[in-house]
Design an enzyme around this catalytic site. Structure first.
Site, PDB file in Angstrom:
ATOM      1  N   GLY A   1       5.991  32.702  15.146  1.00  0.00           N
ATOM      2  CA  GLY A   1       5.546  34.073  15.376  1.00  0.00           C
ATOM      3  C   GLY A   1       5.848  35.046  14.260  1.00  0.00           C
ATOM      4  N   SER A   2       4.838  35.546  13.563  1.00  0.00           N
ATOM      5  CA  SER A   2       5.083  36.358  12.382  1.00  0.00           C
ATOM      6  C   SER A   2       3.777  36.997  11.914  1.00  0.00           C
ATOM      7  CB  SER A   2       5.678  35.491  11.281  1.00  0.00           C
ATOM      8  OG  SER A   2       5.062  34.223  11.279  1.00  0.00           O
ATOM      9  N   ARG A   3       3.794  37.546  10.680  1.00  0.00           N
ATOM     10  CA  ARG A   3       2.570  38.139  10.164  1.00  0.00           C
ATOM     11  C   ARG A   3       2.527  38.066   8.645  1.00  0.00           C
ATOM     12  NH1 ARG A   3       3.113  44.711  11.117  1.00  0.00           N
ATOM     13  NH2 ARG A   3       2.399  45.300   9.055  1.00  0.00           N
TER      14      ARG A   3
ATOM     15  N   ILE B   1       5.992  37.945   6.529  1.00  0.00           N
ATOM     16  CA  ILE B   1       6.965  38.738   7.276  1.00  0.00           C
ATOM     17  C   ILE B   1       7.439  37.996   8.511  1.00  0.00           C
ATOM     18  CG2 ILE B   1       7.338  40.922   8.491  1.00  0.00           C
ATOM     19  CD1 ILE B   1       5.121  42.122   6.751  1.00  0.00           C
TER      20      ILE B   1
ATOM     21  N   MET C   1       0.245  36.410  13.565  1.00  0.00           N
ATOM     22  CA  MET C   1       0.144  35.036  14.036  1.00  0.00           C
ATOM     23  C   MET C   1       0.946  34.876  15.320  1.00  0.00           C
ATOM     24  SD  MET C   1       0.658  33.061  10.411  1.00  0.00           S
ATOM     25  CE  MET C   1       1.905  34.222   9.865  1.00  0.00           C
TER      26      MET C   1
END
Length: 227
Positions: free
Chosen positions: A196-198, A166, A108
């Site tokens: 901002g991550s996943r 995450i 993301m």
């Protein structure tokens, strides 16, 4: 009707209300200082334009779209997040399953909605949080070394899958709503990650993967696999 009643009926995610209010106040103060403190209004117009763009990005980030999958959910795995597929590979999963799994990872960016949805209908079996680093979320080691929150779900067919939120280089807070023992549905929010991550999804070997690397996903809408 049960799943509809449990939807969070909000347009701006509750995780962003304080951030948006504080940012708005700060930007108003800065813009007022430029407007009343300088005779030349050109700097004010520049700052005002930048402020609108920055605040617009923040509002988009904390947007909380109300989505309904609207299709049969049996054996279906949907994208838990808006973003881009950055990993599809077979990995050794050693935290819970202790066997090999298919991992699908969605990254993301700052322009994506950061609400996360449950990828399957089922029952939450286990939830845990692990402290860690804040490396860039698209790096392979981010899946094991970064700050993360993990949810294991058992589908009505008895298949267990795992979803892992995450943190990234900018993400400093992971929020997970899942609690062990509760029922969950694809249309519900599993959590939220700030900045901002996943999200990784771990699926059994033999699962039919329906997405490809680089493909854009829409949380709660894009079918990523069939169990």
């Amino acid at each position: 009707m049960g799943r509809l009643k449990r939807l969070k009926k909000i347009r701006i995610h509750r995780e962003g209300t304080h951030t948006l209010a504080g940012s708005l106040l700060l930007l108003l103060i800065v813009n007022a200082a430029f407007y009343f403190g300088l005779e030349c209004k050109i700097p004010f117009y520049v700052v005002a334009a930048i402020s609108l763009v920055v605040y617009g990005i923040l509002v988009n980030f904390f947007r909380c779209p109300i989505r309904l999958f609207g299709q049969d959910t049996e054996k279906v795995v949907v994208a838990p997040a808006d973003g881009k597929i950055v990993v599809i590979e077979e990995v050794e999963e050693n935290d819970y399953f202790h066997d090999r799994r298919i991992m699908i990872s969605i990254f993301m960016s700052l322009v994506n909605v950061h609400a996360n949805w449950y990828p399957v209908d089922g029952t939450v079996k286990k939830v845990w949080h692990k402290n860690g680093k804040f490396m860039k979320a698209w790096l392979p080691k981010a899946s094991t070394d970064n700050e993360q929150s993990t949810v294991v779900i058992e589908t009505p067919e008895g298949v267990e899958i795992m979803a892992r939120q995450i943190a990234g280089a900018m993400a400093r807070r992971i929020v997970t709503y899942a609690e062990a023992g509760e029922e969950c549905y694809i249309d519900e929010h599993m959590g939220f990650i700030k900045f901002g991550s996943r999200v990784d999804v771990f699926l059994p070997l033999g699962t039919e993967v329906l997405v490809k690397l680089g493909q854009l996903t829409t949380g709660n809408q894009t079918v990523i696999a069939k169990l």
